[in-house]
Design an enzyme around this catalytic site. Structure first.
Site, PDB file in Angstrom:
ATOM      1  N   CYS A  11      34.857  43.847  39.894  1.00 33.70           N
ATOM      2  CA  CYS A  11      34.041  43.583  41.089  1.00 33.70           C
ATOM      3  C   CYS A  11      32.580  43.379  40.701  1.00 33.70           C
ATOM      4  CB  CYS A  11      34.172  44.752  42.071  1.00 33.70           C
ATOM      5  SG  CYS A  11      33.114  44.584  43.511  1.00 33.70           S
ATOM      6  N   CYS A  33      30.005  45.054  43.077  1.00 25.39           N
ATOM      7  CA  CYS A  33      29.936  46.519  42.930  1.00 25.39           C
ATOM      8  C   CYS A  33      29.166  46.885  41.664  1.00 25.39           C
ATOM      9  CB  CYS A  33      31.329  47.146  42.829  1.00 25.39           C
ATOM     10  SG  CYS A  33      32.533  46.473  43.967  1.00 25.39           S
ATOM     11  N   ASP A  34      29.407  46.181  40.559  1.00 24.86           N
ATOM     12  CA  ASP A  34      28.940  46.653  39.252  1.00 24.86           C
ATOM     13  C   ASP A  34      27.880  45.774  38.583  1.00 24.86           C
ATOM     14  OD1 ASP A  34      30.813  48.657  39.529  1.00 24.86           O
ATOM     15  OD2 ASP A  34      32.387  47.553  38.482  1.00 24.86           O
TER      16      ASP A  34
END
Ligand SMILES: Cc1cc2nc3c(=O)[nH]c(=O)nc-3n(C[C@H](O)[C@H](O)[C@H](O)COP(=O)(O)OP(=O)(O)OC[C@H]3O[C@@H](n4cnc5c(N)ncnc54)[C@H](O)[C@@H]3O)c2cc1C
Length: 361
Positions: free
Chosen positions: A188, A191-192
């Site tokens: 993701c 997200c990261d």
């Protein structure tokens, strides 16, 4: 008879009146048959006549999964005054929450952030009284024509069930992938991505997800190399143009990752060229994997018909091989997996579920 705004009938039952001999002071009370179900399902009796502990809440409709398909199904069923609950174990909005900018959902000419679209869909469904439970569904069983939905914490009963559990990323299955998940290996970008400021990273895959995520990651990293097993990308042309025009993105064609290496975090990958057979080692700090999707339907295996990958087989109104169980969104076998199609599926399955309940009486 009471009639709900969509015209379906709900029969009130008189309780108290017939039991005057036993409870002389009990007032006669008209309640809906479905409310009575709730009472009966508290401490249900097993086949052996034993009382089972615990409360099993009863609904007209249970929706599993709170992505665009589930939130739309919930909006429709709760607006139709069906007693509805949506069970979601993660973030409401599903995969939309990980999409930075949604450019192809109608009604937003400049695009809309995925998490904002998720928030709006949640707000709209809740406005009509949709109940939302943050739990993980582990099993679904049939008890006659009732569907029993078990989560890690509780058990629920319903007449109509709509499965909207979407998909998850397929794993690459190479050494190091599992060990370094969350330590340099990610599925993701939204997200990261921010953890990889100024780093060299690779993105694996050649479809829309790989391309959009690679483009997004260029905001943070020094350089992105897209590793693809073929010589041409599968993704939409507009994304291909953006990728080829971005000076921070390089391509590594006809190649696959053989191993991800590191100590506490990832420091390199071994890559095989499928045409020459040559294996090379590359120093990188991040590996983002987008190599396809698999449906989240393990808990349904053996209950409804699926294809070999687990995608639920449905009719055009979302009906599965079991009466009263419907599927909507990315978890069903279909051609296009997008927010617009998930929303259409959710609305269709909700209306089909309502018709099913009306026929059932
Ligand atoms: C990176 C990325 C970018 C994308 N960009 C776009 C785009 O620009 N435009 C577009 O139209 N589409 C885009 N898509 C696709 C789109 O997001 C999906 O098609 C859509 O979200 C599918 O909706 P869904 O409701 O079927 O499933 P999902 O959105 O996957 O939602 C399913 C939900 O079910 C929940 N769930 C699963 N199993 C259980 C369980 N056992 N118990 C409880 N809850 C459960 C999950 O937590 C999840 O929240 C993108 C997807 C990705 C990954």
């Amino acid at each position: 008879m009471t009639r709900n705004p969509k015209g379906s009938t709900r029969r009130p039952i008189l309780i108290g009146g017939g039991q005057r001999d036993i409870f002389p002071s009990l007032p006669t009370l008209a309640i809906d048959k479905r409310d009575l179900d709730v009472l009966f399902c508290i401490y249900p009796v097993t086949k052996e006549g034993r009382m089972e502990g615990g409360v099993r809440k009863v609904y007209d409709v249970i929706i599993v999964g709170g992505g665009p398909a589930g939130l739309t199904a919930g909006l429709y069923t709760s607006r139709s005054r069906l007693r509805s609950v949506l069970i979601e174990n993660g973030l409401l909005g599903g995969q939309m929450t990980t999409t930075e900018l949604v450019e192809n959902y109608p009604g937003f000419p400049q695009g809309i952030a995925g998490d904002e679209l998720s928030r709006l869909m949640e707000e709209q469904a809740k406005r009509f009284g949709l109940e939302i439970v943050p739990q993980y569904v582990v099993e679904i069983k049939l008890e006659g024509d009732k569907k029993v939905v078990k989560t890690e914490e509780a058990t629920y009963l319903c007449d109509a069930l709509i499965i909207c559990t979407g998909t998850e990323y397929r794993k690459l299955g190479v050494p190091g992938e599992k060990e370094f998940a969350g330590k340099g290996v990610s599925y993701c970008a939204t997200c990261d991505g921010a953890f990889f400021q100024g780093n060299q990273i690779v993105v694996v895959g050649g479809g829309d997800s790989a391309l959009t995520e690679a483009l997004y990651l260029t905001k943070f990293v020094k350089e992105v190399t897209i590793i693809h097993r073929r010589e041409a990308l599968r993704g939409t042309k507009i994304y291909q143009e953006k990728v080829f025009g971005n000076p921070k993105i390089k391509m590594l064609w006809n190649s696959v990752i053989q191993e991800i290496r590191g100590d506490r975090t990832v420091h390199s990958i071994r890559v095989k060229n499928l045409k020459t057979g040559e294996v090379t080692e590359h120093d990188i700090q991040g590996v983002f994997l987008f190599v396809g999707l698999l449906p989240k339907t393990q808990f349904l295996r053996g209950l409804v018909e699926t294809d070999e990958d687990g995608y639920v087989l449905t009719g055009e109104n979302g009906e599965t091989s079991v009466k009263g169980i419907f599927a909507a969104g990315d978890c069903r076998k279909k051609l296009v997996r997008q927010i617009a199609t998930a929303v259409g599926d959710g609305a269709t399955a909700a209306c089909a579920a309502e018709k099913y309940l009306e026929m059932k009486g």
